[in-house]
Structure formats: C-alpha cells, structure tokens
Motif scaffolding. Structure first.
Motif, PDB file in Angstrom:
ATOM      1  N   LYS A   1       0.738  -1.355  -0.172  1.00  0.00           N
ATOM      2  CA  LYS A   1       0.356  -0.062  -0.011  1.00  0.00           C
ATOM      3  C   LYS A   1       1.001   0.743   0.144  1.00  0.00           C
ATOM      4  O   LYS A   1       0.520   2.094   0.132  1.00  0.00           O
ATOM      5  N   ALA A   2       2.061   0.855   0.277  1.00  0.00           N
ATOM      6  CA  ALA A   2       3.123   2.413   0.735  1.00  0.00           C
ATOM      7  C   ALA A   2       3.486   2.572  -0.754  1.00  0.00           C
ATOM      8  O   ALA A   2       4.153   4.110  -0.855  1.00  0.00           O
ATOM      9  N   ILE A   3       3.992   1.322  -1.986  1.00  0.00           N
ATOM     10  CA  ILE A   3       4.500   1.412  -2.732  1.00  0.00           C
ATOM     11  C   ILE A   3       3.922   3.416  -3.748  1.00  0.00           C
ATOM     12  O   ILE A   3       4.897   3.376  -4.111  1.00  0.00           O
ATOM     13  N   PRO A   4       2.452   2.930  -4.050  1.00  0.00           N
ATOM     14  CA  PRO A   4       2.396   4.110  -5.191  1.00  0.00           C
ATOM     15  C   PRO A   4       2.542   5.237  -4.321  1.00  0.00           C
ATOM     16  O   PRO A   4       2.848   5.955  -5.018  1.00  0.00           O
ATOM     17  N   GLN A   5       2.749   5.876  -3.158  1.00  0.00           N
ATOM     18  CA  GLN A   5       3.308   7.188  -2.690  1.00  0.00           C
ATOM     19  C   GLN A   5       5.076   6.405  -3.092  1.00  0.00           C
ATOM     20  O   GLN A   5       5.128   8.172  -3.211  1.00  0.00           O
ATOM     21  N   ILE A   6       5.111   6.380  -2.651  1.00  0.00           N
ATOM     22  CA  ILE A   6       6.850   6.490  -2.627  1.00  0.00           C
ATOM     23  C   ILE A   6       7.615   6.583  -4.419  1.00  0.00           C
ATOM     24  O   ILE A   6       7.746   7.092  -5.079  1.00  0.00           O
ATOM     25  N   LEU A   7       6.406   5.864  -5.210  1.00  0.00           N
ATOM     26  CA  LEU A   7       6.827   5.607  -6.786  1.00  0.00           C
ATOM     27  C   LEU A   7       5.933   7.637  -7.304  1.00  0.00           C
ATOM     28  O   LEU A   7       6.645   7.905  -8.326  1.00  0.00           O
ATOM     29  N   ARG A   8       4.854   8.071  -6.400  1.00  0.00           N
ATOM     30  CA  ARG A   8       4.379   9.137  -7.166  1.00  0.00           C
ATOM     31  C   ARG A   8       5.875  10.172  -6.641  1.00  0.00           C
ATOM     32  O   ARG A   8       6.578  11.567  -7.799  1.00  0.00           O
ATOM     33  N   ARG A   9       6.584   9.844  -5.311  1.00  0.00           N
ATOM     34  CA  ARG A   9       7.757  10.742  -5.542  1.00  0.00           C
ATOM     35  C   ARG A   9       9.334  10.002  -5.821  1.00  0.00           C
ATOM     36  O   ARG A   9      10.075  11.266  -7.157  1.00  0.00           O
ATOM     37  N   HIS A  10       9.397   9.110  -6.734  1.00  0.00           N
ATOM     38  CA  HIS A  10       9.894   8.811  -7.222  1.00  0.00           C
ATOM     39  C   HIS A  10       9.899   7.650  -8.450  1.00  0.00           C
ATOM     40  O   HIS A  10       9.922   6.553  -7.914  1.00  0.00           O
TER      41      HIS A  10
ATOM     42  N   ASN B   1      11.509   5.775 -11.025  1.00  0.00           N
ATOM     43  CA  ASN B   1      12.533   5.282 -11.357  1.00  0.00           C
ATOM     44  C   ASN B   1      12.391   4.289 -10.039  1.00  0.00           C
ATOM     45  O   ASN B   1      13.730   2.937 -10.966  1.00  0.00           O
ATOM     46  N   THR B   2      12.156   4.036  -9.531  1.00  0.00           N
ATOM     47  CA  THR B   2      11.989   3.038  -8.560  1.00  0.00           C
ATOM     48  C   THR B   2      11.611   1.896  -8.034  1.00  0.00           C
ATOM     49  O   THR B   2      10.606   1.498  -8.924  1.00  0.00           O
ATOM     50  N   ARG B   3      12.251   0.505  -7.834  1.00  0.00           N
ATOM     51  CA  ARG B   3      11.992  -0.676  -8.338  1.00  0.00           C
ATOM     52  C   ARG B   3      11.503  -1.141  -6.930  1.00  0.00           C
ATOM     53  O   ARG B   3      12.836  -1.073  -5.597  1.00  0.00           O
ATOM     54  N   PHE B   4      10.413  -1.955  -7.047  1.00  0.00           N
ATOM     55  CA  PHE B   4       9.980  -2.841  -5.912  1.00  0.00           C
ATOM     56  C   PHE B   4      10.485  -4.358  -5.912  1.00  0.00           C
ATOM     57  O   PHE B   4      10.095  -5.046  -7.064  1.00  0.00           O
TER      58      PHE B   4
ATOM     59  N   ASP C   1      -2.311 -16.893  -3.129  1.00  0.00           N
ATOM     60  CA  ASP C   1      -1.889 -16.926  -2.033  1.00  0.00           C
ATOM     61  C   ASP C   1      -1.553 -15.615  -1.447  1.00  0.00           C
ATOM     62  O   ASP C   1      -2.265 -14.485  -2.907  1.00  0.00           O
ATOM     63  N   MET C   2      -0.529 -15.022  -1.147  1.00  0.00           N
ATOM     64  CA  MET C   2       0.151 -13.994  -0.719  1.00  0.00           C
ATOM     65  C   MET C   2       1.045 -13.004  -2.762  1.00  0.00           C
ATOM     66  O   MET C   2       0.425 -11.935  -2.479  1.00  0.00           O
ATOM     67  N   GLN C   3       1.419 -13.908  -3.356  1.00  0.00           N
ATOM     68  CA  GLN C   3       1.868 -13.022  -4.161  1.00  0.00           C
ATOM     69  C   GLN C   3       0.571 -12.762  -5.267  1.00  0.00           C
ATOM     70  O   GLN C   3       1.058 -11.800  -5.751  1.00  0.00           O
ATOM     71  N   GLN C   4      -0.045 -14.146  -5.503  1.00  0.00           N
ATOM     72  CA  GLN C   4      -1.098 -13.272  -6.427  1.00  0.00           C
ATOM     73  C   GLN C   4      -1.396 -12.205  -5.978  1.00  0.00           C
ATOM     74  O   GLN C   4      -2.575 -11.304  -6.375  1.00  0.00           O
ATOM     75  N   TYR C   5      -2.493 -12.498  -4.240  1.00  0.00           N
ATOM     76  CA  TYR C   5      -2.828 -10.988  -3.376  1.00  0.00           C
ATOM     77  C   TYR C   5      -2.184  -9.747  -4.250  1.00  0.00           C
ATOM     78  O   TYR C   5      -2.742  -8.743  -4.372  1.00  0.00           O
ATOM     79  N   LEU C   6      -0.618  -9.782  -4.168  1.00  0.00           N
ATOM     80  CA  LEU C   6      -0.667  -8.518  -3.835  1.00  0.00           C
ATOM     81  C   LEU C   6       0.399  -7.660  -5.840  1.00  0.00           C
ATOM     82  O   LEU C   6      -0.235  -6.777  -5.837  1.00  0.00           O
ATOM     83  N   GLN C   7       0.180  -9.036  -6.547  1.00  0.00           N
ATOM     84  CA  GLN C   7       0.038  -8.728  -8.074  1.00  0.00           C
ATOM     85  C   GLN C   7      -1.374  -8.514  -8.334  1.00  0.00           C
ATOM     86  O   GLN C   7      -1.227  -6.901  -9.783  1.00  0.00           O
ATOM     87  N   ARG C   8      -2.329  -8.365  -7.686  1.00  0.00           N
ATOM     88  CA  ARG C   8      -3.864  -8.546  -8.212  1.00  0.00           C
ATOM     89  C   ARG C   8      -4.054  -6.406  -7.790  1.00  0.00           C
ATOM     90  O   ARG C   8      -4.144  -5.781  -8.727  1.00  0.00           O
ATOM     91  N   TRP C   9      -3.542  -6.609  -6.320  1.00  0.00           N
ATOM     92  CA  TRP C   9      -3.443  -5.160  -6.458  1.00  0.00           C
ATOM     93  C   TRP C   9      -2.497  -4.278  -6.529  1.00  0.00           C
ATOM     94  O   TRP C   9      -2.504  -3.062  -6.925  1.00  0.00           O
ATOM     95  N   LEU C  10      -1.389  -4.695  -7.054  1.00  0.00           N
ATOM     96  CA  LEU C  10      -0.360  -3.396  -7.540  1.00  0.00           C
ATOM     97  C   LEU C  10      -0.371  -3.831  -9.070  1.00  0.00           C
ATOM     98  O   LEU C  10       0.868  -3.160  -9.937  1.00  0.00           O
ATOM     99  N   LYS C  11      -1.789  -4.276  -9.427  1.00  0.00           N
ATOM    100  CA  LYS C  11      -1.039  -4.356 -11.356  1.00  0.00           C
ATOM    101  C   LYS C  11      -1.242  -3.371 -12.113  1.00  0.00           C
ATOM    102  O   LYS C  11      -0.700  -2.739 -12.835  1.00  0.00           O
ATOM    103  N   PRO C  12      -1.502  -1.593 -11.594  1.00  0.00           N
ATOM    104  CA  PRO C  12      -1.189  -0.703 -11.902  1.00  0.00           C
ATOM    105  C   PRO C  12       0.127  -0.146 -12.154  1.00  0.00           C
ATOM    106  O   PRO C  12       0.553   0.709 -13.237  1.00  0.00           O
ATOM    107  N   TYR C  13       1.015  -0.588 -11.297  1.00  0.00           N
ATOM    108  CA  TYR C  13       2.283  -0.400 -11.544  1.00  0.00           C
ATOM    109  C   TYR C  13       3.102  -1.509 -11.343  1.00  0.00           C
ATOM    110  O   TYR C  13       4.514  -1.403 -11.245  1.00  0.00           O
ATOM    111  N   GLN C  14       3.122  -2.704 -12.450  1.00  0.00           N
ATOM    112  CA  GLN C  14       3.855  -3.966 -12.551  1.00  0.00           C
ATOM    113  C   GLN C  14       5.084  -3.675 -12.997  1.00  0.00           C
ATOM    114  O   GLN C  14       5.861  -4.222 -13.437  1.00  0.00           O
ATOM    115  N   ARG C  15       5.301  -3.124 -13.509  1.00  0.00           N
ATOM    116  CA  ARG C  15       6.349  -2.343 -14.330  1.00  0.00           C
ATOM    117  C   ARG C  15       7.719  -2.254 -13.471  1.00  0.00           C
ATOM    118  O   ARG C  15       8.783  -2.166 -13.713  1.00  0.00           O
TER     119      ARG C  15
END
Length: 408
Positions: free
Chosen positions: A235-244, A246-249, A264-278
């Motif tokens: 949930k913190a990743i979108p905020q970080i990407l707005r400021r930086h 080019n950051t990779r996670f 499973d948790m990977q599938q769950y997070l991948q779905r939630w973070l799909k807009p930031y998958q790159r």
C-alpha cells in the motif's frame, strides 16, 4: 561442556527459516569455543549421524509434526553413551517434549523464537460475511450440512509449547519484547527469563557490499505472509512511486496465504499492484546463498512486520549495510538500536512506511550513514566473543540451577 541442540530446522536439509540459521550459528560458535556440540535435527530425505561442518549431527527422516517423537530415542541412546551437560531446544512445536520426559536428568534451556499462538493470531483472517454465506449456500446445494469456519479460541493452559517452556530450568529470549509479551500472555516467571540476543557471524560476502550503492531498489525479504506486513508495504508503493517514479520494488520470498480465501499472497499482491507492475518484481523463494546478491542489488530493505521477535533477515541487511525500515512491534527496535541504525515505523501504517522510504531515497547520505552504523552494530554486539560469553554463562547457570533443584 557437552551441549545438545535439538531443532527440526537445521541446514541444509531443513533450512526453512531463522530458527535453522540460529542453530547453525550457535553450534559453530560453541564448537569454536572448545565445547562439544551435537545437533539433533530433522530431514525430509535421510536418517543417520555424520559430521557436518565440524559438528556431529544426528538426523531423523520424519515430517515436522512427528519429529519430537522420532528424535527422542536417538537422543536417549546418545545420552546414555556420552551424557550431555546441558540441552537447548526451542518452544516452537515443543520439539523437545518427549526428550525432556525421558531424560529429566539433563539441564534444559528453552530458547524462545515465536510461539505458534502468536503467529496464528496475527495470520488468521476472519472470513467475511459474504464468504461465510457462499460457503453456507454451497453446502446446502451439495446436500451437505453447513459447517462453520473454525474459530481461534486460545487457552494458554492447553498450549503444549507453554507447558514445555515452564518445564525448562531457564528460558532465554533474544528480545525483551518477546519476553515481556510472554510474561503477560503465558504468565512466565520473570526470574527464570534471561535476555540473550542471537549470535550473528556474517559471511565475508555481506561485509564486502559497499554502503554506497545506488540501485534505486527497495526490497522486502522474507515469507510473504500477513504477519510480515507485506500488504502494508504494498500500500505504500504508490506513494513512493509518485515521489520517485524510477524506483524498483522486489518481493523476495515464499508466498503464504493472503487475506483473500484461496489466494496466495503473491497472487493477492500482484492483483493489487497491477497498475504498477512494471516497477514490481516477485522472485519466489530463493536459496540461502542467493540472499547476498539480492542485498547487493538493493539500497533499502523494508521489514514492516506486525510482530517480529529477532529476525535474522534484519541482521543480514544490517551486515550488508543496507538502509532499513523496520517495525516498532517486536525485537527490531533492539536490533536497530532504537532507530540509530535504521528507521522504525509502527505496524499497519503504510503512510509511515512510505515516508521513511522516501526520506532514505531523498537523502542517500542518510541511508548510507545508517547502513554503516547497522553494520558496525552487528560486528560489535552480535559477534562470537560477546554472545559466546553470554551463552556459556546461561548454560553454566542452567546446570547449577538444575543441580540445586534436584537436591531439594
């Protein structure tokens, strides 16, 4: 001293977590300090005794739930041939319970890691009303009697891990956070608790990583589970990407169940973070010897656990001089010296995680200073001499106390 260490987890056969790493480290430390050390461990593929890295290891091929019963006769026979002065085991799984029953003459130390009830409480997600309704209706359609979801009703009096812990002559906790928690939850006698950190002897490869890396990569390293706070990090990743932007996670570790039933948790997070998958990478589980290369390729490690005892992965990141964002819930406060060696954030607060990561990305010189301080703390506070002396004192006190109790 002749010392027995009992643990299902022991590398390389069962190197599944921090317990195995701890036992391997303490076995080597004690052996190098001229003690005779034998390890009683599990294996998925072999039984027998052999010398491994200078340590006599007795393995039994058994699944983890059966380990306590399977290892007991091996220990008993070995103790009859060459008696042990002291034995250490962990509370998790109560793996020494049969040995203790059969060998009451052996002075016994319990080393606390994290009791199962704490892990279960944190990782258990109550089912939603929608999920309960669908399960109820599904059972009716199949002509079955609906059964309720199991509820977590914890009674300390029924906990075999607690009962075993109370049988120990002394109880060692690596963090005050865990000890104080169990004084409250388990009513452990505080006069039998000793606070003794895990030893950590980093391999040279960790120490060779420069603190001055500029990878623009932020890494979570550990099992992907609710207790580790990975959803809050996500949930913190979108905020970080707005400021930086080019950051990779990176999420490095095995996926366990997520808050969504059947996912499973990977599938769950991948779905939630799909807009930031790159900007996101999931590696799955990795071998222990790969940890160095992932730490070398990251600037900041994030460990936002809901609860953590004294995580080995934090010690590894400290040895690698990484910038660290850790949790205020548990032993990381002590590891990171109350924030002098890294940033500490409360659990379940994605905004705080984002702010801490952004600070370290905004100010790489601060991140490098904290990393250097973290490495120095590992080398100064968790080295062989420092922990070795404390461990020897713990065992000597255990032996003395056991003899005193036997006389009375």
């Amino acid at each position: 001293m002749k010392i027995a260490l009992v643990s299902y987890e022991y590398p390389p056969d069962t190197a599944v977590g921090g317990i195995g790493t701890y036992v391997a480290q303490i076995a080597q430390l004690l052996q190098q300090r001229q003690h005779q050390v034998e390890v009683f461990a599990g294996s998925p593929s072999r039984s027998g005794s052999c010398v491994e890295s200078g340590i006599l290891v007795h393995r039994v091929q058994a699944p983890r739930p059966d380990f306590a019963t399977a290892i007991a006769p091996i220990f008993h026979q070995r103790h009859r041939i060459a008696p042990f002065d002291v034995m250490e085991g962990g509370e998790c799984g109560a793996e020494t319970r049969v040995i203790v029953e059969q060998n009451p003459d052996v002075p016994f130390v319990i080393r606390l890691h994290t009791p199962s009830f704490l892990i279960d409480e944190i990782n258990t997600v109550p089912p939603t009303w929608d999920l309960q309704a669908r399960r109820f209706l599904g059972a009716l359609r199949r002509g079955q009697r609906p059964t309720p979801f199991p509820q977590l009703h914890y009674n300390p009096q029924d906990d075999v891990e607690r009962r075993l812990t109370l049988q120990a002559d002394l109880i060692a906790s690596p963090s005050r956070a865990l000890g104080e928690c169990l004084i409250d939850r388990w009513q452990l006698p505080s006069d039998r608790l000793r606070y003794l950190p895990y030893p950590y002897v980093p391999t040279p490869a960790f120490l060779e990583i420069p603190s001055t890396t500029e990878t623009q990569t932020v890494t979570f390293l550990g099992r992907l589970e609710i207790r580790k706070g990975v959803t809050d990090f996500a949930k913190a990743i979108p905020q970080i990407l707005r400021r930086h932007p080019n950051t990779r996670f990176r999420f490095v570790g095995q996926a366990l169940p997520s808050p969504q039933y059947g996912v499973d948790m990977q599938q769950y997070l991948q779905r939630w973070l799909k807009p930031y998958q790159r900007s996101i990478e999931f590696t799955g589980a990795i071998a222990l010897d790969q940890i160095v290369q992932f730490l070398e390729a990251t600037d900041i490690c994030v460990f936002p656990s809901l609860w953590e005892n004294f995580p080995n992965v934090c010690l590894e990141a400290m040895a690698a001089a990484r910038g660290i964002v850790g949790s205020t819930s548990g032993g990381m406060v002590e590891q990171l010296d109350n924030g002098r060696c890294g940033r500490l954030v409360p659990p379940k607060q994605p905004d705080a995680i984002a702010s801490a990561v952004i600070e370290l990305l905004d100010h790489p010189e601060v991140r490098m200073e904290l990393g250097a301080a973290a490495r120095a703390r590992v080398l100064n506070c968790y080295n062989q001499d420092c922990i070795g002396q404390q461990q020897e004192a713990l065992y000597a006190e255990t032996i003395s106390l056991h003899r005193t109790l036997a006389i009375h």
